[in-house]
Design a protein around this motif. Sequence first.
Motif, PDB file in Angstrom:
ATOM      1  N   LYS A  88       0.803  -1.279  -0.057  1.00 24.48           N
ATOM      2  CA  LYS A  88       0.028  -0.013  -0.193  1.00 24.48           C
ATOM      3  C   LYS A  88       0.966   1.225  -0.109  1.00 24.48           C
ATOM      4  CE  LYS A  88      -4.219   1.651   2.263  1.00 24.48           C
ATOM      5  NZ  LYS A  88      -5.421   1.230   3.218  1.00 24.48           N
ATOM      6  N   PHE A  89       1.953   1.078   0.584  1.00 24.52           N
ATOM      7  CA  PHE A  89       2.801   2.479   0.702  1.00 24.52           C
ATOM      8  C   PHE A  89       4.188   2.382  -0.026  1.00 24.52           C
ATOM      9  CE2 PHE A  89       0.284   2.041   4.697  1.00 24.52           C
ATOM     10  CZ  PHE A  89      -0.483   3.177   4.592  1.00 24.52           C
ATOM     11  N   TYR A  90       4.441   3.694  -0.223  1.00 29.25           N
ATOM     12  CA  TYR A  90       5.838   3.987  -1.169  1.00 29.25           C
ATOM     13  C   TYR A  90       6.919   3.426  -0.321  1.00 29.25           C
ATOM     14  CZ  TYR A  90       4.479   6.862  -4.853  1.00 29.25           C
ATOM     15  OH  TYR A  90       4.002   7.417  -6.227  1.00 29.25           O
ATOM     16  N   PRO A  91       7.931   2.760  -0.672  1.00 30.76           N
ATOM     17  CA  PRO A  91       9.054   2.346  -0.186  1.00 30.76           C
ATOM     18  C   PRO A  91      10.000   3.596   0.172  1.00 30.76           C
ATOM     19  CG  PRO A  91       9.207   2.107  -2.510  1.00 30.76           C
ATOM     20  CD  PRO A  91       7.981   2.666  -2.266  1.00 30.76           C
ATOM     21  N   SER A  92      10.889   3.603   0.964  1.00 30.31           N
ATOM     22  CA  SER A  92      11.959   4.620   1.138  1.00 30.31           C
ATOM     23  C   SER A  92      12.747   4.700  -0.025  1.00 30.31           C
ATOM     24  CB  SER A  92      12.893   4.271   2.429  1.00 30.31           C
ATOM     25  OG  SER A  92      11.933   4.014   3.610  1.00 30.31           O
ATOM     26  N   ASN A 116      17.272  -2.514  -9.020  1.00 31.42           N
ATOM     27  CA  ASN A 116      16.135  -3.516  -9.254  1.00 31.42           C
ATOM     28  C   ASN A 116      16.519  -4.689  -9.911  1.00 31.42           C
ATOM     29  OD1 ASN A 116      13.348  -4.685  -9.261  1.00 31.42           O
ATOM     30  ND2 ASN A 116      13.084  -3.467 -11.231  1.00 31.42           N
ATOM     31  N   GLY A 117      17.303  -5.504  -9.278  1.00 28.67           N
ATOM     32  CA  GLY A 117      17.979  -6.768 -10.076  1.00 28.67           C
ATOM     33  C   GLY A 117      19.232  -6.485 -10.401  1.00 28.67           C
ATOM     34  N   SER A 118      20.115  -7.652 -10.593  1.00 33.97           N
ATOM     35  CA  SER A 118      21.667  -7.010 -11.064  1.00 33.97           C
ATOM     36  C   SER A 118      21.522  -6.956 -12.292  1.00 33.97           C
ATOM     37  CB  SER A 118      22.397  -8.437 -10.768  1.00 33.97           C
ATOM     38  OG  SER A 118      21.861  -9.662 -11.108  1.00 33.97           O
ATOM     39  N   THR A 119      20.436  -7.544 -13.136  1.00 36.32           N
ATOM     40  CA  THR A 119      20.469  -7.398 -14.578  1.00 36.32           C
ATOM     41  C   THR A 119      20.381  -5.838 -14.918  1.00 36.32           C
ATOM     42  OG1 THR A 119      18.328  -7.791 -14.588  1.00 36.32           O
ATOM     43  CG2 THR A 119      19.895  -9.480 -15.254  1.00 36.32           C
ATOM     44  N   GLU A 120      19.784  -4.865 -14.001  1.00 40.75           N
ATOM     45  CA  GLU A 120      19.529  -3.666 -14.259  1.00 40.75           C
ATOM     46  C   GLU A 120      20.925  -2.975 -13.991  1.00 40.75           C
ATOM     47  OE1 GLU A 120      16.853  -0.279 -12.788  1.00 40.75           O
ATOM     48  OE2 GLU A 120      18.041  -1.246 -11.165  1.00 40.75           O
ATOM     49  N   LEU A 121      21.725  -3.434 -13.180  1.00 39.66           N
ATOM     50  CA  LEU A 121      23.009  -2.884 -12.926  1.00 39.66           C
ATOM     51  C   LEU A 121      24.049  -3.346 -14.296  1.00 39.66           C
ATOM     52  CD1 LEU A 121      23.769  -3.589  -9.336  1.00 39.66           C
ATOM     53  CD2 LEU A 121      23.530  -1.435 -10.257  1.00 39.66           C
ATOM     54  N   GLY A 255      16.700 -16.805  -2.158  1.00 42.92           N
ATOM     55  CA  GLY A 255      15.658 -17.333  -2.778  1.00 42.92           C
ATOM     56  C   GLY A 255      14.495 -16.364  -3.136  1.00 42.92           C
ATOM     57  N   LEU A 256      14.743 -15.404  -3.484  1.00 50.49           N
ATOM     58  CA  LEU A 256      13.623 -14.472  -3.860  1.00 50.49           C
ATOM     59  C   LEU A 256      13.990 -13.757  -5.156  1.00 50.49           C
ATOM     60  CD1 LEU A 256      13.440 -12.895  -0.151  1.00 50.49           C
ATOM     61  CD2 LEU A 256      11.792 -14.308  -1.246  1.00 50.49           C
ATOM     62  N   HIS A 257      14.048 -14.451  -6.058  1.00 48.86           N
ATOM     63  CA  HIS A 257      13.886 -13.740  -7.694  1.00 48.86           C
ATOM     64  C   HIS A 257      12.926 -12.985  -7.782  1.00 48.86           C
ATOM     65  CE1 HIS A 257      17.416 -15.630  -9.176  1.00 48.86           C
ATOM     66  NE2 HIS A 257      17.434 -16.751  -8.758  1.00 48.86           N
ATOM     67  N   GLY A 258      11.860 -13.083  -7.314  1.00 53.54           N
ATOM     68  CA  GLY A 258      10.598 -12.410  -7.709  1.00 53.54           C
ATOM     69  C   GLY A 258      10.681 -10.995  -7.196  1.00 53.54           C
ATOM     70  N   VAL A 259      11.519 -10.606  -6.306  1.00 55.75           N
ATOM     71  CA  VAL A 259      11.650  -9.496  -5.633  1.00 55.75           C
ATOM     72  C   VAL A 259      12.456  -8.673  -6.327  1.00 55.75           C
ATOM     73  CG1 VAL A 259      12.347  -7.997  -3.529  1.00 55.75           C
ATOM     74  CG2 VAL A 259      11.287 -10.111  -3.129  1.00 55.75           C
ATOM     75  N   LEU A 278      20.699   6.098 -11.376  1.00 54.16           N
ATOM     76  CA  LEU A 278      19.488   5.099 -11.250  1.00 54.16           C
ATOM     77  C   LEU A 278      18.352   5.880 -10.795  1.00 54.16           C
ATOM     78  CD1 LEU A 278      21.288   2.225  -9.250  1.00 54.16           C
ATOM     79  CD2 LEU A 278      20.152   1.780 -11.632  1.00 54.16           C
ATOM     80  N   PRO A 279      17.058   5.411 -11.042  1.00 52.12           N
ATOM     81  CA  PRO A 279      16.048   6.084 -10.488  1.00 52.12           C
ATOM     82  C   PRO A 279      16.118   6.240  -8.797  1.00 52.12           C
ATOM     83  CG  PRO A 279      15.284   4.672 -12.172  1.00 52.12           C
ATOM     84  CD  PRO A 279      16.852   4.310 -11.908  1.00 52.12           C
ATOM     85  N   ARG A 280      15.767   7.303  -8.116  1.00 49.10           N
ATOM     86  CA  ARG A 280      15.580   7.409  -6.888  1.00 49.10           C
ATOM     87  C   ARG A 280      14.586   6.250  -6.097  1.00 49.10           C
ATOM     88  NH1 ARG A 280      17.978  10.800  -3.572  1.00 49.10           N
ATOM     89  NH2 ARG A 280      17.244  11.505  -1.526  1.00 49.10           N
ATOM     90  N   TRP A 281      13.756   5.850  -6.829  1.00 52.34           N
ATOM     91  CA  TRP A 281      12.835   4.994  -6.058  1.00 52.34           C
ATOM     92  C   TRP A 281      12.681   3.784  -7.139  1.00 52.34           C
ATOM     93  CZ3 TRP A 281      11.326  10.163  -5.168  1.00 52.34           C
ATOM     94  CH2 TRP A 281      11.398  10.380  -3.769  1.00 52.34           C
ATOM     95  N   ASN A 282      13.875   3.131  -7.286  1.00 57.95           N
ATOM     96  CA  ASN A 282      13.891   2.074  -8.170  1.00 57.95           C
ATOM     97  C   ASN A 282      13.802   0.567  -7.380  1.00 57.95           C
ATOM     98  OD1 ASN A 282      16.465   2.016  -6.876  1.00 57.95           O
ATOM     99  ND2 ASN A 282      17.381   0.984  -8.587  1.00 57.95           N
ATOM    100  N   LEU A 283      13.658   0.731  -5.958  1.00 57.21           N
ATOM    101  CA  LEU A 283      13.341  -0.583  -5.280  1.00 57.21           C
ATOM    102  C   LEU A 283      11.872  -0.639  -4.707  1.00 57.21           C
ATOM    103  CD1 LEU A 283      16.746  -0.689  -3.220  1.00 57.21           C
ATOM    104  CD2 LEU A 283      16.093  -1.886  -5.307  1.00 57.21           C
ATOM    105  N   ASN A 284      11.536  -1.696  -4.795  1.00 57.55           N
ATOM    106  CA  ASN A 284       9.797  -1.742  -3.969  1.00 57.55           C
ATOM    107  C   ASN A 284       9.985  -1.744  -2.436  1.00 57.55           C
ATOM    108  OD1 ASN A 284      10.007  -4.680  -3.336  1.00 57.55           O
ATOM    109  ND2 ASN A 284      10.241  -4.670  -5.667  1.00 57.55           N
ATOM    110  N   SER A 285       8.684  -1.948  -1.719  1.00 61.66           N
ATOM    111  CA  SER A 285       8.672  -1.764  -0.520  1.00 61.66           C
ATOM    112  C   SER A 285       8.954  -3.323  -0.131  1.00 61.66           C
ATOM    113  CB  SER A 285       7.386  -1.360  -0.024  1.00 61.66           C
ATOM    114  OG  SER A 285       7.083  -0.394  -0.278  1.00 61.66           O
ATOM    115  N   LEU A 286       8.649  -4.524  -0.868  1.00 56.97           N
ATOM    116  CA  LEU A 286       9.025  -5.685  -0.407  1.00 56.97           C
ATOM    117  C   LEU A 286      10.473  -5.743  -0.194  1.00 56.97           C
ATOM    118  CD1 LEU A 286       7.932  -8.598   0.223  1.00 56.97           C
ATOM    119  CD2 LEU A 286       7.977  -9.253  -2.003  1.00 56.97           C
ATOM    120  N   ALA A 287      11.253  -5.302  -1.083  1.00 54.15           N
ATOM    121  CA  ALA A 287      12.710  -5.613  -0.942  1.00 54.15           C
ATOM    122  C   ALA A 287      13.388  -4.521   0.246  1.00 54.15           C
ATOM    123  CB  ALA A 287      13.351  -4.627  -2.374  1.00 54.15           C
TER     124      ALA A 287
END
Length: 439
Positions: A88-92, A116-121, A255-259, A278-287
């Motif tokens: 529901k909420f934005y990540p940091s 957002n994943g090593s392939t982004e890097l 063990g969390l490829h989906g994140v 990189l974008p400032r908010w490129n990580l999600n709240s689950l990460a």
Amino acid sequence: MDGQSVDGQGIDGQGVDGQGMDGRGADGHGVDSRMFQQTAHSPSYFELSRRMGEGGRRLIDFCVPCNPYFPTPAMFQRLAGNLENVLKFYPSDTDTIAAQLARVLKLNPSTVVMSNGSTELITWMDHLWVSESLAVPVPTFGRWTDQPLETGKRVDMFPLHERDAFELDVDRYVAFIRSRGSRVAVLCNPNNPDGSYLPRREVLRFVDELTDLDLVVVDESFIDFVDAEQGASVAAEAAIRPNVVVLKSLGKNFGLHGVRFGYLVANPGLAAMMRRALPRWNLNSLAEAIVFMLDEHRAEYDESLRLLARDRFSMGVELARMPELSVFSSQANFLLVKLADGIDGGELRDHLLSRHGLLVRECGNKLGMSSQFLRLVVRPPQDVAHLVEGIRAFLQSRRPAAERRDPAVLLRSLSASGGERPPELPRPRSELWPSRRRG
């Protein structure tokens, strides 16, 4: 899709629970084997599951290299209990999450960049730092060849040979880089898909031989699974070198490829350059939630690595009992196997998927490999038992009818595979290993 299953007869074999798999997706179609040839990577678990319908929900995944022991069930329950807030909420912002990860890893926050994943890097490294050419051993992870080729760079491919168990010779690789005039060099350690491991001192010698290059990348996506020596990573050393970047993949380790989360370690100047891109908010709240859980669950993570190393050895022994398979030594969370001449890995892959609900990685579409090779993810013994059963059934169906009925042939086969002394697996260089066998 043309409505054909992977073996042309519909996915109607037995599921892993002993019940039939109807294998029909919502559209009434099975799985077309051409799905496996569309890219250099395997189709996603979700794509296969949708097309296989009820049978897809019982797939055992030997394809995507995940840690099966982490997170723990208790951690998943905690995440599930907080799922509404997580979604529901934005990540940091990324810097906040990366700073927490750096604290857990005991690294300087100015040297750590999350993505957002090593392939982004990998994509951004190509755009920022690969201007002319990149050298990389093959076979290896496909994005290291595909990404620079897609942007018009020259890729200098250094061949690794089966006769050497795909081990990398540092001196020969450095000489190759010099002869080609490559400006960027990549080294994956352990390597994918073979799991071969280069000792830490050799990695440091490699990067120090190439201080004049634009960039040297050490891809350590599977380094946490190494048990040949302690402290295998060179991340701390990369942080004080002028042109070295170490790449990490948290999804594989946890063990969390989906994140979709990974990170790099480099000197503060290189790290800052990547951070600005990189974008400032490129990580999600689950990460973010997972990163902030890591510190209190370090013991569980360490235990997961111990269990995986144990399973890696026992799985290798079980596979090596089959004379039609050659098993390569690995320090990653997967094993590379080669099928005997005349046995096609694509046919075996299709058989395992359609008849046994097992998804494996056939390597025919990887540069430097052929369809005789399969990469098999390390999984718990009960899953390996299903895999061995499926492979044996396939091999038995390919043997001549007279041989299948001959009791003498059967007796010799059982004797070869069921003796008290299991076959020895190829080992990494002897100086890496302690006097007693691990795991």
